[in-house]
Design an enzyme around this catalytic site. Structure first.
Site, PDB file in Angstrom:
ATOM      1  CG  HIS A  10      -1.846   1.140   1.260  1.00 52.30           C
ATOM      2  ND1 HIS A  10      -2.950   1.198   0.442  1.00 52.30           N
ATOM      3  CD2 HIS A  10      -1.824   2.297   1.963  1.00 52.30           C
ATOM      4  CE1 HIS A  10      -3.586   2.345   0.661  1.00 52.30           C
ATOM      5  NE2 HIS A  10      -2.929   3.027   1.567  1.00 52.30           N
TER       6      HIS A  10
ATOM      7  CB  ALA B  66      -6.970  -8.327   8.056  1.00 54.84           C
TER       8      ALA B  66
HETATM    9  C1  GRF Z   1       1.147   0.671  -6.202  1.00 48.55           C
HETATM   10  O1  GRF Z   1       1.253   2.027  -5.877  1.00 48.55           O
HETATM   11  C2  GRF Z   1       0.705  -0.130  -5.008  1.00 48.55           C
HETATM   12  O2  GRF Z   1       1.169   0.389  -3.797  1.00 48.55           O
HETATM   13  C3  GRF Z   1      -0.802  -0.013  -5.079  1.00 48.55           C
HETATM   14  O3  GRF Z   1      -1.092  -0.039  -6.449  1.00 48.55           O
HETATM   15  C4  GRF Z   1       0.025   0.418  -7.204  1.00 48.55           C
HETATM   16  C5  GRF Z   1       0.354  -0.679  -8.162  1.00 48.55           C
HETATM   17  O4  GRF Z   1       1.378  -0.346  -9.055  1.00 48.55           O
HETATM   18  N1  GRF Z   1      -1.419  -1.066  -4.315  1.00 48.55           N
HETATM   19  P1  GRF Z   1       2.023  -1.454  -9.986  1.00 48.55           P
HETATM   20  O5  GRF Z   1       0.873  -2.109 -10.778  1.00 48.55           O
HETATM   21  O6  GRF Z   1       2.709  -2.469  -9.121  1.00 48.55           O
HETATM   22  O7  GRF Z   1       2.964  -0.726 -10.890  1.00 48.55           O
END
Ligand code: GRF
Length: 207
Positions: free
Chosen positions: A115, A147
């Site tokens: 995240h 979770a």
């Molecule tokens: C990333 O910023 C990740 O933190 C979020 O979605 C984005 C995905 O980017 N969950 P990618 O597809 O891995 O380039």
């Protein structure tokens, strides 16, 4: 070898960092057996193919963001590729669906997510934009176990970045992404080497 399944929806830069860590022998105890996308034609699928990893598209067009029936198909696909609730690991890498409670329970503490904020701050979509608007001076990225509540599971690793006065959501996202690409392979390496342990809801690295 821990069999890994990666679930994606788009760009796939985190998937790429994981596959490069495996190719570069940073991760030696895990192997990505399948990449599953809920969207056809996304870049993440091209990245998987470039690394000779099997891909499956389970198109979710017209379905709700959370759907136990859809998740059953995902689980069947994972199991067919050896990613079982006993031995496997699932990495959500830019996967824009919400997992059903059944799915999460079945793979308890075997599903990771990344995240783009320092959880529990700024869960949900557009975390970088919300961090900027809120005026925090430091933000970052979090790898956590999934979770039932979105972006709320036990935290495995975090990395911080400064927020600069002239940042936009784009420049801040780029800075955070560099942390993401470092943290996700590291969390997977620790898991696959059985170096993580739980103390309550805390995840600690074994010493
Ligand atoms: C990333 O910023 C990740 O933190 C979020 O979605 C984005 C995905 O980017 N969950 P990618 O597809 O891995 O380039």
């Amino acid at each position: 070898m821990v069999p890994i399944g990666v679930l994606v929806s788009g760009r796939g830069s985190n998937l790429e960092s994981i596959l490069e860590a495996i190719d570069g022998k940073y991760i030696t105890k895990g192997r990505v057996n399948v990449v599953i996308s809920n969207k056809p034609g996304v870049r993440a699928l091209d990245i998987a193919k470039k690394h000779h990893v099997s891909t499956v598209v389970l198109d979710d067009r017209g379905l709700p963001k959370m759907d136990p029936e859809y998740d059953r198909k995902t689980v069947a696909t994972l199991e067919a590729h050896g990613i079982t609730p006993k031995a496997g690991l699932i990495a959500l890498a830019g996967y824009f669906r919400i997992l059903s409670p059944q799915f999460v329970e079945q793979y308890h503490n075997r599903i990771m997510n990344i995240h783009p904020a320092l959880l529990p701050a700024f869960p949900g979509l557009d975390a970088q934009k919300h961090a900027l608007e809120h005026g925090v001076k430091v933000t970052g990225a979090t790898v956590h176990f999934v979770a039932k509540e979105v972006d709320a599971g036990p935290i495995i690793l975090q990395g911080h970045v400064p927020v600069r006065d002239d940042d936009t959501a784009v420049t801040l996202s780029e800075r955070i992404l560099r942390q993401e690409h470092r943290l996700y392979p590291e969390a997977i390496r620790l898991f696959t080497e059985d170096q993580l342990r739980f103390e309550g809801r805390r995840v600690l690295v074994k010493t």
